[in-house]
Design an enzyme around this catalytic site. Structure first.
Site, PDB file in Angstrom:
ATOM      1  N   ARG A  31     -87.811 -89.509 -29.089  1.00 42.82           N
ATOM      2  CA  ARG A  31     -86.335 -90.003 -28.922  1.00 42.82           C
ATOM      3  C   ARG A  31     -86.025 -90.392 -27.104  1.00 42.82           C
ATOM      4  NH1 ARG A  31     -84.931 -87.524 -25.116  1.00 42.82           N
ATOM      5  NH2 ARG A  31     -85.144 -84.388 -24.652  1.00 42.82           N
ATOM      6  N   GLU A  37     -76.000 -84.226 -22.227  1.00 45.22           N
ATOM      7  CA  GLU A  37     -77.588 -83.575 -21.432  1.00 45.22           C
ATOM      8  C   GLU A  37     -76.862 -82.213 -21.235  1.00 45.22           C
ATOM      9  OE1 GLU A  37     -80.347 -84.618 -22.322  1.00 45.22           O
ATOM     10  OE2 GLU A  37     -80.031 -86.753 -21.365  1.00 45.22           O
ATOM     11  N   HIS A  38     -78.520 -81.412 -21.684  1.00 41.73           N
ATOM     12  CA  HIS A  38     -77.938 -79.909 -20.855  1.00 41.73           C
ATOM     13  C   HIS A  38     -76.838 -79.188 -21.453  1.00 41.73           C
ATOM     14  CE1 HIS A  38     -81.680 -79.632 -18.680  1.00 41.73           C
ATOM     15  NE2 HIS A  38     -81.130 -81.138 -18.317  1.00 41.73           N
ATOM     16  N   GLY A 131     -95.142 -86.480 -21.021  1.00 43.03           N
ATOM     17  CA  GLY A 131     -94.157 -85.944 -20.262  1.00 43.03           C
ATOM     18  C   GLY A 131     -93.241 -86.238 -19.073  1.00 43.03           C
ATOM     19  N   SER A 136     -92.063 -85.803 -26.388  1.00 38.33           N
ATOM     20  CA  SER A 136     -93.861 -85.179 -27.314  1.00 38.33           C
ATOM     21  C   SER A 136     -93.816 -84.721 -27.935  1.00 38.33           C
ATOM     22  CB  SER A 136     -94.805 -86.413 -25.900  1.00 38.33           C
ATOM     23  OG  SER A 136     -95.022 -85.230 -24.939  1.00 38.33           O
ATOM     24  N   ASP A 181     -83.992 -82.362 -29.848  1.00 37.13           N
ATOM     25  CA  ASP A 181     -85.213 -83.047 -29.957  1.00 37.13           C
ATOM     26  C   ASP A 181     -86.089 -83.068 -31.267  1.00 37.13           C
ATOM     27  OD1 ASP A 181     -84.774 -83.123 -27.206  1.00 37.13           O
ATOM     28  OD2 ASP A 181     -86.168 -82.085 -25.988  1.00 37.13           O
TER      29      ASP A 181
HETATM   30  C1  GLA Z   1     -84.524 -80.811 -22.980  1.00 38.69           C
HETATM   31  C2  GLA Z   1     -85.329 -80.136 -24.087  1.00 38.69           C
HETATM   32  C3  GLA Z   1     -83.108 -80.601 -24.955  1.00 38.69           C
HETATM   33  C4  GLA Z   1     -82.307 -80.798 -23.886  1.00 38.69           C
HETATM   34  C5  GLA Z   1     -82.789 -81.777 -22.734  1.00 38.69           C
HETATM   35  C6  GLA Z   1     -81.143 -81.482 -21.833  1.00 38.69           C
HETATM   36  O1  GLA Z   1     -85.275 -82.490 -23.044  1.00 38.69           O
HETATM   37  O2  GLA Z   1     -85.368 -79.644 -24.966  1.00 38.69           O
HETATM   38  O3  GLA Z   1     -82.807 -79.064 -25.687  1.00 38.69           O
HETATM   39  O4  GLA Z   1     -81.732 -79.322 -23.502  1.00 38.69           O
HETATM   40  O5  GLA Z   1     -84.068 -80.964 -21.999  1.00 38.69           O
HETATM   41  O6  GLA Z   1     -80.455 -82.348 -22.370  1.00 38.69           O
END
Ligand code: GLA
Length: 394
Positions: A31, A37-38, A131, A136, A181
């Site tokens: 994805r 984000e976060h 990574g 992945s 994810d």
């Molecule tokens: C990683 C985590 C997700 C999310 C992002 C930040 O990808 O696996 O759950 O917290 O960082 O948005």
């Protein structure tokens, strides 16, 4: 390679390895997160899309009549040219090779639900960069869960499947990730972004089928080691902020409330909370702008998200900042609406919203300028929103 070519390739590799065609073929995508984000582990909103990069497994029950072959799942990884053998007669535990832990975690999750794991021979390939912050590991987990569904003929609810995969990541990979994810890998829909409310787990499709724009993924090809420890630290800081604010999670806090409580928390915790509260709002707004094809506005929200991740949340790095600076220099006149780091941070990928007609020129410019600024070759590709996990052959 598109998904059907990839499936044919894995089927041919399976045939080579095990001397017969596979009975099942399944796939799950990686994805890219457009914005949000976060925010997932703060009960907020995220806006990811599945990309045309997949973990694909071809499988069959063992051909051998020997009883011993029925006590294992054997997985042959085509890229690494390496196999993993997992004992399924006892509770599945962590083991080697390291990549097998994502698979082991999912198998353990099925066992915990009372599901007997069938013996299988599997060929595996993944085109999701490892990574690179493109999930992945979630692709591998969701792919494994989809294979077990195919092989047992028992489908599970996709939300439960995502949660099972997330538990595998927590317990077998030691990453206290949120739900984004695994969710998008399980529930993605072709042509759509997914606005996910991480508290209610309700999803809304946000169509992204305007052919005049594309999402460009720029892999900085760096991964800074401090990533995993810092992730857990950010989570704890957010929980600390929520506690001070007297709310269950930062989803329930407003910018006003935070400002009033400024003196009660450290400067760092204040900035962490400011990012999360602002980012949740930006994500909901971005979904609206994208629905209305207001690309300039959506792009500005992406830049604002990046600045907040860089300055307040401190999860960017010089390489990601370099990509975003180059994108800003190209600007809307050169075809870039917005750009930001995507995923957990500390390396990995940036995502840019660009005019489709300018993709080639933008790709060349970013690649050249990034090389000049950092000395590193970036890997750049575009993707349309792909479908989530699928059983290709059953
Ligand atoms: C990683 C985590 C997700 C999310 C992002 C930040 O990808 O696996 O759950 O917290 O960082 O948005």
């Amino acid at each position: 390679m598109n998904l059907s070519e990839l499936a044919a390739h894995v089927a041919a590799e399976f045939q080579n390895k095990y001397n017969r065609p596979p009975r099942w073929i399944v796939a799950a995508p990686g994805r890219v997160n457009v914005i949000g984000e976060h925010t997932d582990y703060n009960d907020g909103f995220v806006l990811p899309m599945a990309i045309e990069r997949y973990a694909v497994m071809a499988a069959d029950v063992p051909a051998s009549q020997f009883a011993s072959s029925f006590s294992h799942i054997s997985i042959y990884d085509i890229h690494f040219d390496e196999s993993a053998t997992i004992d399924i007669t006892a509770p599945v535990t962590k083991g080697l090779p390291k990549w097998s832990n994502y698979i082991r975690g999912v198998l353990a999750g099925f066992q915990n639900r009372g599901q007997k794991i069938p013996a299988l021979e599997v060929a595996l390939i993944s085109t999701v960069p490892l990574g690179g912050g493109l999930s992945s590991s979630a692709a591998l987990e969701v792919c494994t869960a989809t294979l077990i569904e195919a092989a047992t003929g028992k489908k599970i609810d996709p939300i439960e499947k995502a949660l099972l995969a997330q538990t595998a990541e927590h317990e077998f990979a030691g990453v206290p990730c949120g739900i984004m994810d695994q969710f998008i890998s399980a529930l993605g829909r072709e042509g759509n972004l997914l606005l996910l409310d991480c508290r209610s787990r309700k999803t809304e499709l946000v169509p992204m089928n305007d052919l005049s724009v594309e999402l460009l993924i720029v892999n900085t090809n760096v991964k800074h080691e401090l990533g995993s420890g810092e992730y857990a630290k950010r989570r704890a800081e957010c929980e600390g902020a929520a506690k001070i604010l007297g709310v269950n999670s930062l989803r329930d806090a407003t910018a006003d409330q935070l400002e009033k409580a400024k003196e009660k928390m450290s400067e760092v915790v204040f900035r962490r909370a400011r990012h999360v509260i602002g980012e949740i709002e930006r994500t909901v707004r971005a979904a609206k702008e994208i629905r209305a094809s207001n690309w300039t506005n959506a792009g500005e929200l992406m830049y604002a998200s990046h600045a907040s991740l860089r300055d307040d949340y401190e999860v960017s790095c010089p390489e990601l900042d370099a990509v975003v600076e180059i994108a800003e220099e190209i600007g809307v006149t050169g075809g870039v609406y917005g750009c930001r780091m995507t995923g957990g941070g500390f390396g990995g990928c940036a995502v840019a919203l660009v005019k489709a007609g300018d993709v080639d020129a933008i790709t060349k410019k970013i690649a050249a300028d990034y090389k000049t600024k950092t000395g590193i070759e970036a890997t750049i590709f575009s993707s349309r929103p792909a479908a989530g996990a699928t059983i290709i052959k059953s």
